[in-house]
Design a protein around this motif. Structure first.
Motif, short mmCIF file in Angstrom:
data_model
loop_
_atom_site.label_atom_id
_atom_site.label_comp_id
_atom_site.label_asym_id
_atom_site.label_seq_id
_atom_site.Cartn_x
_atom_site.Cartn_y
_atom_site.Cartn_z
N UNK A 512 -8.10 62.17 1.47
CA UNK A 512 -9.08 61.63 0.54
C UNK A 512 -10.38 62.43 0.62
N UNK A 513 -10.83 62.72 1.82
CA UNK A 513 -12.15 63.33 2.00
C UNK A 513 -12.14 64.84 1.87
N UNK A 514 -11.00 65.50 2.11
CA UNK A 514 -10.98 66.95 2.17
C UNK A 514 -10.03 67.62 1.18
N UNK A 515 -9.36 66.85 0.31
CA UNK A 515 -8.38 67.48 -0.57
C UNK A 515 -8.55 67.01 -2.00
N UNK A 516 -8.35 67.93 -2.93
CA UNK A 516 -8.30 67.58 -4.34
C UNK A 516 -6.85 67.27 -4.72
N UNK A 517 -6.67 66.51 -5.78
CA UNK A 517 -5.32 66.16 -6.22
C UNK A 517 -5.33 65.94 -7.72
N UNK A 518 -4.14 65.76 -8.28
CA UNK A 518 -3.97 65.50 -9.71
C UNK A 518 -3.16 64.22 -9.87
N UNK A 519 -3.68 63.30 -10.67
CA UNK A 519 -2.99 62.05 -10.97
C UNK A 519 -2.28 62.19 -12.31
N UNK A 520 -0.98 61.92 -12.32
CA UNK A 520 -0.18 62.06 -13.54
C UNK A 520 0.51 60.74 -13.85
N UNK A 521 0.79 60.53 -15.14
CA UNK A 521 1.57 59.38 -15.58
C UNK A 521 2.74 59.88 -16.42
N UNK A 522 3.81 59.09 -16.47
CA UNK A 522 5.03 59.48 -17.19
C UNK A 522 5.44 58.35 -18.13
N UNK A 523 5.87 58.73 -19.34
CA UNK A 523 6.07 57.75 -20.40
C UNK A 523 7.40 58.01 -21.13
N UNK A 531 4.91 54.01 -26.73
CA UNK A 531 5.36 54.54 -25.45
C UNK A 531 5.16 53.48 -24.38
N UNK A 532 5.94 53.57 -23.30
CA UNK A 532 5.76 52.64 -22.20
C UNK A 532 5.81 53.42 -20.88
N UNK A 533 5.07 52.91 -19.90
CA UNK A 533 4.90 53.59 -18.62
C UNK A 533 6.15 53.45 -17.76
N UNK A 534 6.59 54.60 -17.18
CA UNK A 534 7.74 54.57 -16.28
C UNK A 534 7.41 55.16 -14.92
N UNK A 535 6.25 55.82 -14.75
CA UNK A 535 5.96 56.41 -13.45
C UNK A 535 4.51 56.85 -13.31
N UNK A 536 4.05 56.90 -12.06
CA UNK A 536 2.71 57.37 -11.70
C UNK A 536 2.87 58.26 -10.47
N UNK A 537 2.21 59.41 -10.47
CA UNK A 537 2.35 60.32 -9.34
C UNK A 537 0.99 60.89 -8.94
N UNK A 538 0.90 61.28 -7.67
CA UNK A 538 -0.25 62.00 -7.13
C UNK A 538 0.28 63.30 -6.55
N UNK A 539 -0.31 64.42 -6.98
CA UNK A 539 0.11 65.74 -6.52
C UNK A 539 -0.99 66.37 -5.68
N UNK A 540 -0.66 66.70 -4.42
CA UNK A 540 -1.56 67.41 -3.52
C UNK A 540 -0.90 68.74 -3.19
N UNK A 541 -1.51 69.82 -3.70
CA UNK A 541 -0.89 71.13 -3.51
C UNK A 541 0.43 71.20 -4.25
N UNK A 542 1.49 71.51 -3.53
CA UNK A 542 2.81 71.59 -4.14
C UNK A 542 3.66 70.36 -3.84
N UNK A 543 3.04 69.30 -3.34
CA UNK A 543 3.79 68.09 -2.99
C UNK A 543 3.40 66.96 -3.93
N UNK A 544 4.39 66.39 -4.63
CA UNK A 544 4.17 65.30 -5.56
C UNK A 544 4.74 64.01 -4.99
N UNK A 545 3.93 62.97 -4.97
CA UNK A 545 4.34 61.65 -4.48
C UNK A 545 4.41 60.72 -5.68
N UNK A 546 5.59 60.20 -5.94
CA UNK A 546 5.91 59.54 -7.20
C UNK A 546 6.24 58.08 -7.00
#
Length: 962
Positions: A512-523, A531-546
């Motif tokens: 949280x304090x030392x890394x940037x990330x990208x928040x994505x949503x999937x529809x 459209x309806x929501x089917x997923x939310x992910x957080x990507x830190x570097x090359x690792x995506x947590x879904x």
């Protein structure tokens, strides 16, 4: 939606060469232009300019000519010239109009700040009539179509020749067709139907948010669309495309560090989306355009450099030495040693390497100010090596034509400090800039616009530290300490089969304090509809947590810098429209369509927020992280079609954090997930409430819910799918209005409590039901609180509703569709103005600037009473109710509003087999704590007072019968 212009996403300049207009070369027009520019420059600088006029420093003050004999004589001559024939000869610049471009900044001048900002004007370029347009050949590096024909777009009409058009035109002595051809080379970065990014062929922008593509490019992903939507609110559901000039795209590629245009198009598309400032294609960057990103394009005199071609200029590289001032070729000057005059300099303790690091984070103007303020900084930066480094770092990246000269020049023979200051001032984007470096000034401006884009792009593609693995000890400790306080329903009707899933977003607190990330949503899409929501992910570097599924198209990405993290997620859930049950019975409500999450927005801990998908009308459901806790993941249930049917937040406290400032959710708080809103934006003391503050997280507002109904009805909607809106009153409000139509409803047999004894029952064909007429509360509205009749936000709905039409419950012999149409026409005959049903069914309770001290709710939520300190009673709903829930204001409390949920179905029609409206189903009390003088006591202050032993009287809900 009205007409408007859109601009290049990178430079904010128009995208159709036909919009560019060049002023007339007529001598009379040129003299008029010069006078107008003198006034404008005088207003901006407050100095003596141009032709002997002196102007005030105050931009808003009326400008007057100074009493100057030379100016008076000049005015007389100009007046005589104006009377000449309009067909005056073409303007020829006089020999004395050129300034000596060899006179520049004196490196020995101690006032660095002044020297950097004041440069003598270089000579104006005499313009000659432009040659006929010649089609340029592509270099083959673009996947592109041929040069667009400009014969129809650019002609004599683009040379302003009348008094009315001269003001909206550029100076013909400064720019011409060759300078603006680059504007005609426009492309767009877009997604094809298969969600693959591509760069389109060339096109033009005409109006209404659409980029017309003249022909497909050679990008293999180009679907050959004839037009592209470049705004998120244009008609249709196609994704937004991002338009740009080819020259601007080249500058962006160089700012990233690429020698070619080989940019990751998917990453760049996400980068643009993350930096959007609003719904039009405008990034959250400083474009430094004087005309601004306005509704319509304006050719503003004085801003000619903004439309000059920023492409490389090989001819300038050959002549750059002739343009540079002569005094920079004498080597670095010898400066006097003034150290003995310095009494104190706190910056003197900084070593050179640290000082160099600091100067790398400030712009040129601030760097020069620091040198002026500190003798230590001034002395250690006198060396030629320092200024050569500054030229390489701050000038050469965008001034390509200067590179060869700097690389081949001898250090001893060149004053690099003078060179840096001259280039910095000569190319600084500013109103009225002229001379041979206008194109470079525009390139420098665009380069600055591209820096935030390049930085975000490189963060997404560059090397990053490896993410913390999910099986690390810290990750396990975070997961073990996390809790999911509530997992409400987000899909109705509930699916028959679900799968419980969870995802951990944070594996280490340092993420949280030392890394940037990208928040994505999937529809996904339902039958070419919402459209309806089917997923939310957080990507830190090359690792995506879904959480959920990524099997769908992505929404707008949200880039989070280090230190930023998610504080609240607001889901938009489609309206629940219950029209008929599957068996035509009122106790089996069933929606006409499935309600799911159709939109989502995120708010960060620093207040920054962004919508990640287009939200449709419906219920806004906030999921908020409690104070003192952090979002570490998500949990919920997934339906068979992939939709998220239940959603909850995994929250945890840091091991070293202080105890929670607020208690965890109670059952009452879980019920009141609605927002505070702004039905009335001020409290009783005239203080404004924060917009959209959650009830349980508000700094002063407390909430307490009444119990559930003593006789719950089978056709009440799920409580955790319906919003609890907060309705507040204040001193300025004249009263409270309640809309309560006479409704036709159904009561179940053997339920005598559901049928008021004062109203007769009528048997219908089915012996299982009794039809009776009742009064439903369907909306509460504040009375007008100012002379214009403004009311503020209401809760529920203010009629009319279907059940008010006589055709709704009786004599529906026509086909159902025609009957419903006729019913709505009956209710909307009056058009604008108050509807007779609305006036007839609205009960008003004047407040008379009194405090409401008691709230009474009938135990089945069929009636509501508000009691003031003087004993006046406002009664709403069915009359003659006897059994009540009561909440009185205790000592040190002030009731400021109520929460209301409209989640029970009302107005059943046996003929139509449909419900008409939603009626009141839950109520809560909203109050503040006050001291003896009526001052509001905040929750933090209350906590400290309790720690000191102060006892607050606690009010409670009790039951009574009348």
């Amino acid at each position: 939606m009205g007409s408007f212009d859109c601009y290049c996403i990178l430079c904010s300049i128009c995208m159709n060469i036909g919009a560019i207009r060049i002023g007339s070369r007529n001598g009379k027009s040129l003299r008029k232009r010069d006078r107008a520019m003198d006034i404008r420059m005088g207003r901006r600088t407050g100095k003596k300019v141009g032709r002997g006029f002196v102007y005030s420093d105050d931009e808003d003050e009326e400008m007057e000519d100074a009493i100057d004999p030379e100016a008076v004589e000049k005015q007389r001559i100009e007046q005589q010239e104006q009377e000449e024939d309009d067909a005056d000869s073409d303007y020829e610049p006089s020999s004395d109009s050129s300034s000596d471009d060899t006179k520049s900044i004196d490196s020995n001048d101690s006032d660095l700040l002044t020297r950097s900002s004041e440069i003598l004007d270089v000579a104006l370029r005499p313009r000659t009539p432009e040659p006929e347009p010649v089609e340029e050949l592509d270099d083959g590096s673009w996947s592109q179509d041929p040069e667009l024909d400009i014969s129809d777009e650019w002609g004599l009409d683009n040379y302003a020749s009348t008094e009315n058009t001269e003001d909206n035109s550029f100076d013909p002595r400064l720019i011409g067709l060759d300078d603006v051809k680059w504007i005609n080379r426009v492309r767009a970065l877009a997604l094809n139907p298969e969600r693959k990014a591509y760069i389109s062929g060339r096109g033009r922008y005409y109006d209404y948010g659409s980029l017309d593509i003249e022909g497909p490019g050679r990008d293999p992903n180009d679907p050959g669309e004839g037009s592209l939507n470049i705004t998120s609110y244009a008609s249709g559901d196609e994704p937004q495309a991002f338009p740009f000039h080819e020259a601007c795209f080249d500058i962006l590629a160089k700012s990233i560090g690429l020698e070619s245009r080989d940019i990751n198009k998917h990453v760049m598309l996400r980068t643009f989306s993350a930096l959007l400032a609003n719904e039009r294609p405008v990034l959250d960057v400083d474009y430094q355009v004087f005309s601004g990103n306005e509704q319509f394009w304006h050719n503003g005199a004085g801003s000619e450099y903004e439309v000059c071609d920023p492409s490389p200029r090989p001819a300038l590289q050959e002549s750059i030495q002739d343009i540079l001032p002569s005094n920079i070729f004498g080597g670095s000057p010898q400066l006097a040693n003034l150290a003995h005059k310095v009494r104190t300099d706190p910056i003197a303790v900084l070593p050179y390497d640290l000082l160099l690091e600091i100067l790398g984070y400030v712009d040129s103007k601030d760097m020069l100010s620091l040198m002026q303020a500190s003798h230590h900084v001034n002395s250690v930066t006198r060396e030629a090596a320092f200024w050569k480094h500054m030229v390489r770092m701050r000038v050469l990246p965008w001034f390509y034509e200067l590179r060869y000269f700097v690389e081949t020049a001898t250090t001893d023979a060149l004053d690099y400090k003078g060179l840096f200051l001259w280039v910095d001032a000569s190319t600084r984007p500013r109103f009225g800039i002229q001379g041979p470096l206008m194109h470079i000034a525009n390139r420098r401006r665009i380069w600055g616009c591209c820096q935030p884009v390049a930085s975000l792009y490189k963060k997404a593609t560059g090397p990053v530290e490896p993410a913390e693995p999910a099986d690390s000890d810290e990750a396990k400790a975070i997961l073990d300490s996390s809790v999911c306080l509530h997992m409400p329903m987000t899909m109705y009707p509930p699916p028959a089969q679900t799968e419980t899933v969870s995802a951990q977003f944070i594996h280490s607190w340092n993420e949280i304090t030392h890394r940037a990330c990208v928040l994505d949503t999937y529809w996904r899409q339902i039958n070419n509809s919402h459209d309806y929501l089917v997923g939310i992910s957080v990507t830190l570097g090359d690792q995506t947590r879904l959480f959920g599924s990524s099997d769908g198209f992505t929404g707008l990405p949200f880039h989070l810098d280090r230190g930023e993290w998610i504080k609240e997620i607001v889901c938009c859930i489609e309206d629940i429209v219950n029209q008929t049950g599957p068996h035509g019975k009122p106790e089996d409500p069933w929606p006409s369509k499935t309600a799911m999450i159709s939109g989502i927005s995120v708010t960060l801990n620093n207040g920054r927020k962004k919508g990640l998908h287009r939200s449709y009308a419906g219920v806004r459901r906030p999921f908020q992280v409690l104070d003192g806790m952090h979002l570490v993941g998500m949990a919920g249930q997934i339906a068979s079609n992939g939709a998220i049917s239940r959603l909850g937040l995994l929250q945890a406290c840091r091991p070293d954090s202080a105890p929670l400032a607020q208690p965890r959710y109670t059952s009452a708080q879980q019920m009141a997930w609605g927002k505070l809103g702004s039905s009335l934006p001020y409290n009783r003391d005239g203080q404004k409430y924060p917009d959209h503050a959650s009830v349980w997280a508000h700094p002063t507002i407390h909430f307490e819910s009444f119990p559930t109904s003593t006789h719950p009805i089978p056709y009440e909607l799920p409580q955790d799918m319906m919003p609890n809106d907060v309705f507040m009153w204040n001193k300025k409000n004249t009263g409270i209005e309640c809309f309560q139509p006479v409704a036709t409803s159904i009561s179940m047999p053997h339920d005598s409590t559901a049928l008021p004894s004062s109203l007769p029952a009528t048997n219908i064909s089915s012996p299982s039901y009794q039809l009776h007429t009742g009064i439903d509360i369907v909306g509460i509205n504040p009375g007008p609180h100012d002379m214009w009749g403004n009311r503020g936000r209401m809760v529920g709905r203010r009629g009319p509703v279907l059940c008010q039409s006589p055709k709704w419950a009786h004599d529906m012999t026509e086909p159902l569709r025609e009957s419903l149409k006729a019913a709505w026409q009956d209710m909307n005959k009056t058009g604008s103005g108050p509807h007779p049903y609305q006036l007839q069914n609205t009960v008003t309770f004047p407040l008379n600037q009194e405090d409401i001290t008691e709230v009474h709710v009938e135990q089945q939520y069929r009636a509501l009473k508000l009691v003031t300190q003087s004993g006046r009673v406002g009664y709403f709903g069915e009359p003659d109710m006897r059994d009540w829930f009561v909440r009185k204001a205790a000592g040190g409390e002030r009731i400021v509003g109520i929460s209301a949920c409209f989640g029970a179905l009302g107005g059943w029609s046996e003929s139509a087999k449909m419900w008409s409206h939603l009626k009141l189903s839950r109520v809560g009390v909203v109050f503040e704590r006050v001291d003896g003088e009526g001052r509001v006591i905040g929750k933090e202050e209350e906590k400290k007072m309790r720690e000191k032993g102060v006892v607050f009287e606690e009010g409670k809900v009790f039951m009574c019968s009348e």
